[in-house]
Design an enzyme around this catalytic site. Structure first.
Site, PDB file in Angstrom:
ATOM      1  CG  ASP A   1       1.308   7.256  -3.394  1.00  0.00           C
ATOM      2  OD1 ASP A   1       1.875   7.373  -2.005  1.00  0.00           O
ATOM      3  OD2 ASP A   1       0.862   6.328  -3.578  1.00  0.00           O
TER       4      ASP A   1
ATOM      5  CE1 TYR B   1      -7.165   7.832  -1.735  1.00  0.00           C
ATOM      6  CE2 TYR B   1      -8.415   7.107   0.003  1.00  0.00           C
ATOM      7  CZ  TYR B   1      -7.193   7.859  -0.618  1.00  0.00           C
ATOM      8  OH  TYR B   1      -6.302   8.133   0.365  1.00  0.00           O
TER       9      TYR B   1
END
Length: 269
Positions: free
Chosen positions: A51, A108
């Site tokens: 994103d 992540y």
């Protein structure tokens, strides 16, 4: 011939990895620089999407060329690219391995600071919460390993063939003072906005806005919460991508302020 490119980037100035008609993507910057250096149009296939504002400590893309180059492409590209995008390795591959579809494990890290610090502004997410219940957050986090369908934590479930993800690790860490937090999660895949949606709800658990049981109810039912709490993008880093045939250590932790996991700075909650 197919090559894998091992890179990292700060996402602060970009609308994500992918090309966008409404913003500058990391992919577009790389394709422009590679075209200038190699004197040919290129099409890069990335290992996933990020994103706007999200970073990547480790990222891979593949590129096909008809003939190998006879110059130091790594040096030339890093000289041509802006400071917030770096190429670490260029790896010749046998056959037609795919940077996106062959990736079988991703990790992540999400960083939070609970006090205002101008030097963490673009590399960690600020949540001014002094009394987060970290024990409750970790209780809720442990539930992620019990379930596989994350439809409730997908921004656009209708756009996915399925929302099944096999999480292998999910843990919160904190510094000694408790003012900085690190959420680490690993899985075979993630669906759109999944990590930021999960972190948003886990922070609500920490604030006491929802209970651990309510958090688990979303996992059980598959129904999205009435209010989707998406955590800020700047705290999120794609930190590890692994293939059956390629497992490289990350060349960087991300921003220079990030202490390594084995430095003793981070303590498991």
């Amino acid at each position: 011939m197919r090559y894998f490119f091992h890179i990292g980037y700060s996402g602060t100035n970009y609308s994500g990895w992918q090309r966008h008609p409404y913003g500058l993507g990391v992919q577009q910057v790389l394709e422009t620089s590679i075209k200038q250096v190699m004197k040919m149009p290129v099409n890069l296939i990335g290992c996933g999407r990020t994103d706007a504002g999200v970073h990547a400590s480790q990222f891979f893309f593949h590129l096909d060329v008809a003939q190998a180059w006879e110059y130091d492409l790594l040096f030339r590209l890093n000289k041509a690219l802006p400071p917030d995008i770096a190429i670490f390795d260029i790896i010749p591959m046998e056959g037609q391995p795919h940077a996106r579809f062959d990736a079988n494990h991703r990790s992540y890290d999400y960083y939070v600071h609970t006090y205002k610090d101008p030097f963490l502004n673009d590399v960690s997410s600020l949540y001014l919460e002094q009394n987060l219940r970290l024990d409750k957050m970790q209780q809720a986090t442990a539930l992620l390993l019990k379930y596989t369908d994350f439809r409730a934590f997908c921004k656009t479930p209708a756009q996915h063939d399925n929302t099944i993800c096999h999480i292998t690790e999910a843990t919160w860490y904190t510094d000694a003072q408790g003012g900085r937090l690190r959420f680490h999660i690993s899985a075979n895949r993630f669906v759109r906005r999944m990590i930021r949606l999960v972190v948003g709800k886990l922070l609500k658990v920490g604030k006491g806005a929802i209970s651990v049981q309510e958090f688990e109810s979303y996992l059980i039912s598959g129904q999205a919460p009435d209010a989707l709490s998406v955590a800020y993008p700047q705290g999120l880093y794609l930190s590890k991508v692994t293939y059956p045939y390629l497992d490289l250590p990350a060349r960087t932790n991300g921003a220079s302020w990030q202490p390594a996991m084995d430095s003793g700075f981070w303590q498991k909650v």
